[in-house]
Scaffold this motif. Structure first.
Motif, short mmCIF file in Angstrom:
data_model
loop_
_atom_site.label_atom_id
_atom_site.label_comp_id
_atom_site.label_asym_id
_atom_site.label_seq_id
_atom_site.Cartn_x
_atom_site.Cartn_y
_atom_site.Cartn_z
N ASN A 170 97.21 65.09 16.71
CA ASN A 170 97.03 65.36 18.13
C ASN A 170 97.70 64.26 18.93
OD1 ASN A 170 95.43 67.63 17.65
ND2 ASN A 170 93.60 66.38 17.46
N ALA A 221 88.98 71.93 26.94
CA ALA A 221 88.61 70.93 25.94
C ALA A 221 87.69 71.50 24.88
CB ALA A 221 87.93 69.75 26.63
N THR A 222 87.94 71.07 23.65
CA THR A 222 87.05 71.42 22.55
C THR A 222 86.18 70.22 22.16
OG1 THR A 222 88.77 70.83 20.96
CG2 THR A 222 88.62 73.15 21.61
N GLU A 223 86.58 69.03 22.61
CA GLU A 223 85.83 67.80 22.33
C GLU A 223 86.05 66.83 23.46
OE1 GLU A 223 85.44 64.62 18.67
OE2 GLU A 223 87.39 65.47 19.07
N VAL A 265 88.33 60.69 26.94
CA VAL A 265 89.43 61.29 26.20
C VAL A 265 88.94 62.65 25.73
CG1 VAL A 265 90.87 61.14 24.13
CG2 VAL A 265 90.38 59.07 25.43
N SER A 316 93.60 72.16 24.73
CA SER A 316 94.93 72.68 25.07
C SER A 316 94.97 73.00 26.57
CB SER A 316 95.25 73.92 24.24
OG SER A 316 94.20 74.85 24.32
N PHE A 349 98.64 62.12 22.32
CA PHE A 349 97.93 61.72 23.54
C PHE A 349 98.86 61.89 24.73
CE2 PHE A 349 96.91 58.73 26.84
CZ PHE A 349 95.57 58.96 27.03
N VAL A 398 97.70 71.76 20.69
CA VAL A 398 96.47 70.97 20.80
C VAL A 398 96.88 69.51 20.95
CG1 VAL A 398 94.37 70.24 19.62
CG2 VAL A 398 95.14 72.61 19.42
N PHE A 399 96.34 68.85 21.99
CA PHE A 399 96.66 67.44 22.24
C PHE A 399 95.45 66.75 22.86
CE2 PHE A 399 97.70 69.70 26.08
CZ PHE A 399 97.36 68.86 27.11
N ARG A 400 95.56 65.45 23.05
CA ARG A 400 94.50 64.66 23.66
C ARG A 400 94.93 64.25 25.06
NH1 ARG A 400 93.99 60.09 19.51
NH2 ARG A 400 93.09 59.09 21.31
N THR A 441 90.04 66.43 23.69
CA THR A 441 90.95 67.15 22.80
C THR A 441 90.88 68.62 23.14
OG1 THR A 441 90.51 65.54 21.04
CG2 THR A 441 91.52 67.62 20.38
#
Length: 148
Positions: A36, A116-118, A104, A108, A38, A54-56, A106
């Motif tokens: 992932n 965000a998923t996290e 921060v 898309s 940033f 998917v990225f941060r 994580t």
């Protein structure tokens, strides 16, 4: 006899090189979804990633931007001082997640919203992820602890 030994040695070396190349390719293939990258909000706005990437993303949670929806859905805006990106997250936020603090996430970027998923938040008064500090310094917004 010498040519047979020489041929066998060459075969072993070629086989080892092929096995090394194959294992490197397999490791790269296996890790393609686990890497992932940033990005700061300014980078996301300047070059929007594909919705499937998917990225941060990291920055500060804008003051007054946290909106709690139905159930566990939360919307807020993350900024690096230059640009702001709306974020949507469904789940339980960390206890230390508050406005004007580093985070921060994580996920898309879909239709102008970072899904965000996290979500990760800082874990004490002085900690902020290195990527977030670098992005804020680049924007000229970051101040060291103790600066006024």
């Amino acid at each position: 006899m010498k040519t047979l030994k020489k041929r066998r040695r060459v075969q072993v070396i070629v086989l080892a090189v092929v096995a090394l190349a194959l294992s490197t390719a397999l490791i790269g293939y296996a890790m393609r979804d686990g890497i992932n990258f940033f990005r700061s909000p300014s980078q996301v706005i300047a070059e929007p990633p594909k919705p499937t990437e998917v990225f941060r993303i990291g920055g500060l949670v804008e003051e007054g931007s946290i909106i709690r929806g139905q159930g566990e859905t939360v919307q807020f805006v993350v900024t690096d001082g230059g640009e702001s990106v709306p974020v949507a997250f469904t789940g339980v936020l960390p206890d230390l997640f508050t406005e004007n603090q580093g985070m921060v996430g994580t996920g898309s970027y879909v239709d102008g919203v970072f899904v965000a998923t996290e979500i990760l938040a800082k874990h004490d008064e002085t900690y902020m992820p290195k990527e977030v500090v670098d992005a804020l310094k680049e924007q000229g917004v970051y101040k060291e602890a103790g600066e006024g």
